[in-house]
Design an enzyme around this catalytic site. Structure first.
Site, PDB file in Angstrom:
ATOM      1  N   ARG A   1      56.522  61.010   8.736  1.00 45.31           N
ATOM      2  CA  ARG A   1      57.767  60.222   8.858  1.00 45.31           C
ATOM      3  C   ARG A   1      57.846  59.371  10.120  1.00 45.31           C
ATOM      4  NH1 ARG A   1      59.782  64.944   6.509  1.00 45.31           N
ATOM      5  NH2 ARG A   1      60.030  64.564   4.289  1.00 45.31           N
TER       6      ARG A   1
ATOM      7  N   LYS B   1      56.823  44.230  12.408  1.00 48.16           N
ATOM      8  CA  LYS B   1      56.540  44.148  10.963  1.00 48.16           C
ATOM      9  C   LYS B   1      55.167  44.760  10.724  1.00 48.16           C
ATOM     10  CE  LYS B   1      59.228  40.119   9.510  1.00 48.16           C
ATOM     11  NZ  LYS B   1      59.168  38.792   8.871  1.00 48.16           N
TER      12      LYS B   1
ATOM     13  N   GLU C   1      50.215  29.010  16.240  1.00 47.61           N
ATOM     14  CA  GLU C   1      51.469  29.763  16.378  1.00 47.61           C
ATOM     15  C   GLU C   1      52.117  29.495  17.741  1.00 47.61           C
ATOM     16  OE1 GLU C   1      52.780  31.398  13.799  1.00 47.61           O
ATOM     17  OE2 GLU C   1      51.086  31.971  12.517  1.00 47.61           O
TER      18      GLU C   1
ATOM     19  N   LYS D   1      59.119  35.368  21.066  1.00 40.94           N
ATOM     20  CA  LYS D   1      59.167  36.264  19.912  1.00 40.94           C
ATOM     21  C   LYS D   1      60.057  37.476  20.228  1.00 40.94           C
ATOM     22  CE  LYS D   1      57.147  38.151  15.929  1.00 40.94           C
ATOM     23  NZ  LYS D   1      56.004  38.373  15.059  1.00 40.94           N
TER      24      LYS D   1
ATOM     25  N   GLU E   1      65.404  40.212  10.304  1.00 41.74           N
ATOM     26  CA  GLU E   1      65.409  38.884   9.689  1.00 41.74           C
ATOM     27  C   GLU E   1      66.623  38.642   8.799  1.00 41.74           C
ATOM     28  OE1 GLU E   1      61.470  37.514   8.680  1.00 41.74           O
ATOM     29  OE2 GLU E   1      62.286  35.858   7.506  1.00 41.74           O
TER      30      GLU E   1
ATOM     31  N   ARG F   1      65.702  35.249  12.960  1.00 40.70           N
ATOM     32  CA  ARG F   1      64.247  35.508  12.926  1.00 40.70           C
ATOM     33  C   ARG F   1      63.517  34.553  11.973  1.00 40.70           C
ATOM     34  NH1 ARG F   1      61.062  41.361  13.312  1.00 40.70           N
ATOM     35  NH2 ARG F   1      58.994  40.447  13.235  1.00 40.70           N
TER      36      ARG F   1
ATOM     37  N   ASN G   1      59.470  31.163  10.764  1.00 39.53           N
ATOM     38  CA  ASN G   1      58.767  30.709   9.564  1.00 39.53           C
ATOM     39  C   ASN G   1      58.548  29.203   9.528  1.00 39.53           C
ATOM     40  OD1 ASN G   1      58.654  33.319   8.543  1.00 39.53           O
ATOM     41  ND2 ASN G   1      60.689  33.140   7.646  1.00 39.53           N
TER      42      ASN G   1
HETATM   43  N1  LIG Z   1      53.107  41.735  11.495  1.00 43.79           N
HETATM   44  C1  LIG Z   1      53.365  40.462  11.707  1.00 43.79           C
HETATM   45  O1  LIG Z   1      54.437  40.090  12.183  1.00 43.79           O
HETATM   46  C2  LIG Z   1      52.305  39.456  11.405  1.00 43.79           C
HETATM   47  C3  LIG Z   1      52.454  38.134  11.838  1.00 43.79           C
HETATM   48  C4  LIG Z   1      51.419  37.229  11.593  1.00 43.79           C
HETATM   49  C5  LIG Z   1      50.286  37.643  10.926  1.00 43.79           C
HETATM   50  N2  LIG Z   1      50.172  38.934  10.491  1.00 43.79           N
HETATM   51  C6  LIG Z   1      48.968  39.402   9.797  1.00 43.79           C
HETATM   52  O2  LIG Z   1      47.876  39.299  10.678  1.00 43.79           O
HETATM   53  C7  LIG Z   1      46.669  39.199   9.928  1.00 43.79           C
HETATM   54  C8  LIG Z   1      45.777  38.164  10.560  1.00 43.79           C
HETATM   55  O3  LIG Z   1      45.458  38.563  11.876  1.00 43.79           O
HETATM   56  P1  LIG Z   1      44.254  37.900  12.690  1.00 43.79           P
HETATM   57  O4  LIG Z   1      44.353  36.432  12.594  1.00 43.79           O
HETATM   58  O5  LIG Z   1      44.244  38.541  14.018  1.00 43.79           O
HETATM   59  O6  LIG Z   1      42.971  38.281  11.813  1.00 43.79           O
HETATM   60  P2  LIG Z   1      41.955  39.517  11.854  1.00 43.79           P
HETATM   61  O7  LIG Z   1      42.616  40.746  12.285  1.00 43.79           O
HETATM   62  O8  LIG Z   1      41.258  39.515  10.550  1.00 43.79           O
HETATM   63  O9  LIG Z   1      40.926  39.062  12.996  1.00 43.79           O
HETATM   64  C9  LIG Z   1      40.155  37.902  12.791  1.00 43.79           C
HETATM   65  C10 LIG Z   1      38.661  38.177  13.016  1.00 43.79           C
HETATM   66  O10 LIG Z   1      38.394  38.273  14.408  1.00 43.79           O
HETATM   67  C11 LIG Z   1      37.674  39.459  14.705  1.00 43.79           C
HETATM   68  N3  LIG Z   1      38.056  39.829  16.066  1.00 43.79           N
HETATM   69  C12 LIG Z   1      39.197  40.392  16.486  1.00 43.79           C
HETATM   70  N4  LIG Z   1      39.255  40.426  17.819  1.00 43.79           N
HETATM   71  C13 LIG Z   1      38.090  39.896  18.265  1.00 43.79           C
HETATM   72  C14 LIG Z   1      37.560  39.639  19.547  1.00 43.79           C
HETATM   73  N5  LIG Z   1      38.269  39.896  20.646  1.00 43.79           N
HETATM   74  N6  LIG Z   1      36.333  39.101  19.631  1.00 43.79           N
HETATM   75  C15 LIG Z   1      35.629  38.769  18.501  1.00 43.79           C
HETATM   76  N7  LIG Z   1      36.091  38.959  17.262  1.00 43.79           N
HETATM   77  C16 LIG Z   1      37.312  39.516  17.148  1.00 43.79           C
HETATM   78  C17 LIG Z   1      38.109  40.410  13.636  1.00 43.79           C
HETATM   79  O11 LIG Z   1      37.177  41.454  13.472  1.00 43.79           O
HETATM   80  C18 LIG Z   1      38.179  39.475  12.426  1.00 43.79           C
HETATM   81  O12 LIG Z   1      36.915  39.296  11.876  1.00 43.79           O
HETATM   82  C19 LIG Z   1      47.076  38.893   8.504  1.00 43.79           C
HETATM   83  O13 LIG Z   1      46.878  40.040   7.709  1.00 43.79           O
HETATM   84  C20 LIG Z   1      48.562  38.578   8.618  1.00 43.79           C
HETATM   85  O14 LIG Z   1      49.285  38.938   7.449  1.00 43.79           O
HETATM   86  C21 LIG Z   1      51.155  39.831  10.731  1.00 43.79           C
HETATM   87 ZN   LIG Z   2      52.076  32.789  11.000  1.00 42.94          ZN
END
Ligand SMILES: NC(=O)c1ccc[n+]([C@@H]2O[C@H](COP(=O)([O-])OP(=O)(O)OC[C@H]3O[C@@H](n4cnc5c(N)ncnc54)[C@H](O)[C@@H]3O)[C@@H](O)[C@H]2O)c1
Ligand SMILES: [Zn+2]
Length: 359
Positions: free
Chosen positions: A121, A143, A185, A227, A237, A241, A245
């Site tokens: 939980r 999130k 972003e 943020k 949201e 928030r 978007n």
């Molecule tokens: N929770 C939220 O509010 C929120 C907001 C925006 C996005 N997201 C989510 O985030 C995800 C995307 O995240 P992302 O863009 O970080 O992608 P990711 O986590 O897939 O990372 C991108 C790539 O970079 C590699 N990587 C990570 N750190 C590294 C480093 N320091 N050096 C070399 N390689 C590295 C990873 O292994 C991966 O291959 C999506 O699933 C999206 O839905 C969530």
């Molecule tokens: Zn985004």
């Protein structure tokens, strides 16, 4: 090291930003009254780069560390991998006072947060984001979630971390394209909230792209502050928030239309930001000068701003109408009025969207 706070009453937490701070994570974790048994979730790519250092620091602080490795990729952000995390946590007898640490990008962060929010939980969760996108966006705000066959991020919770620990040096190994995608972003925060940040991005491109400490620390800190401010005013949201978007209504439609393969998230958002600025201009809400400035900034960071001809405009429109954030088919957008100020625009007509999608 610099610290920004996310103000959420008893659930408030620090975002700490610094250089070479992975080595002091363990010591910091001692402040949280956790059980000795603690788990860290990562993927093979990130773990190979930063796993040992992080693990050493946690062990040196007296914790008994369990590591869980999930394959690298968005396709692994699914319930079956969360199940694997639960198996490890239960197998190693982590208890209600144990902590769960996410070391990686947004995929690892979202999935680990979801596991933390549901294991017994809900247990303490710590974010150690290693992509720019995760540092300025996904690690802050609570999130969590995983993807479902029928839609991205469809299963999830709100679960705030107890600490976000950002080591800027991790960006040195991040592929360039991922870095630029995260910068989209940051540009977004400038357009929606902070003209000074926007102007800083215009004036300091070289030093930002060279990851010079002062510049990169400044834009990440400011992004986190924005943020944090938005989230502390509207965690779930209900209203404000939604400004986060901006660029995402069209951006998500582009990602869907291209099957999530052609563009990284930030790239699709970059196109979305320019097209939504143009929509604002079609509606007479923003002057041409500001729209050109937004496009120029996006272009100057090597991000795309136009939709290629292979993408069918009317298909994009229907994806927007199907978006999970669209209610009863009414098209709603976050539109800039000038740089630093956005407003929600409801009841936008299909015709106006079409106009803005034409090059
Ligand atoms: N929770 C939220 O509010 C929120 C907001 C925006 C996005 N997201 C989510 O985030 C995800 C995307 O995240 P992302 O863009 O970080 O992608 P990711 O986590 O897939 O990372 C991108 C790539 O970079 C590699 N990587 C990570 N750190 C590294 C480093 N320091 N050096 C070399 N390689 C590295 C990873 O292994 C991966 O291959 C999506 O699933 C999206 O839905 C969530
Ligand atoms: Zn985004």
């Amino acid at each position: 090291m610099e610290t920004t706070k996310v103000e959420l009453g008893e659930r408030s937490y620090d975002i700490s930003i610094g250089s070479h701070i992975l080595d002091s994570l363990g010591e910091r974790l001692r402040d949280y009254g956790l059980s000795p048994k603690i788990a860290l979730v990562s993927n093979p790519t990130v773990f190979a780069l930063y796993g040992e250092r992080t693990a050493d620091s946690i062990r040196k602080a007296g914790f008994d560390l369990v590591t869980v490795i999930i394959p690298d990729g968005e396709e692994y952000k699914v319930l079956s991998q969360v199940q694997h995390v639960y198996d490890e946590l239960l197998g190693h007898r982590l208890d209600r006072s144990s902590g769960l640490i996410a070391l990686g990008g947004g995929v690892i962060g979202d999935m680990t947060g979801f596991a933390a929010s549901t294991y017994m939980r809900g247990i303490s969760f710590f974010q150690v984001p290693t992509t720019l996108l995760a540092q300025v966006d996904s690690s802050v705000g609570g999130k969590t979630g995983v993807n479902h066959r029928l839609g991205k991020n469809m299963i999830g919770t709100f679960w705030q971390p107890r600490l976000v620990w950002i080591d800027l040096d991790t960006l040195r190994t991040l592929p360039r394209r991922e870095l630029l995608s995260g910068l989209a972003e940051v540009i977004k925060y400038g357009v929606i909230y902070d003209r000074d940040l926007f102007e800083y991005l215009e004036a300091n491109r070289e030093s930002i792209l060279n990851l010079e400490y002062a510049s990169i620390a400044r834009i990440i800190r400011r992004s986190c502050e924005i943020k944090a401010d938005v989230v502390s005013k509207d965690e779930r949201e209900a209203g404000l928030r939604a400004i986060l978007n901006y660029g995402h209504t069209i951006g998500h439609a582009i990602e869907t239309a291209t099957g999530y393969t052609r563009y990284l998230h930030g790239e699709a958002v970059a196109i979305g930001m320019y097209l939504e600025a143009r929509l604002s201009q079609v509606l007479g809400r923003i002057g041409e000068g500001d729209v050109s400035r937004i496009k120029a900034l996006i272009d100057s960071y090597g991000l795309p701003s136009e939709i290629p001809d292979v993408i069918d405009r009317s298909q994009l429109l229907s994806f927007m109408q199907l978006d999970k954030k669209t209610v009863a088919g009414e098209l709603k957008f976050i539109l800039p009025r000038s740089i630093g100020i956005v407003r929600t625009e409801k009841g936008v007509s299909e015709e106006d969207v079409r106009k803005s999608l034409q090059g």
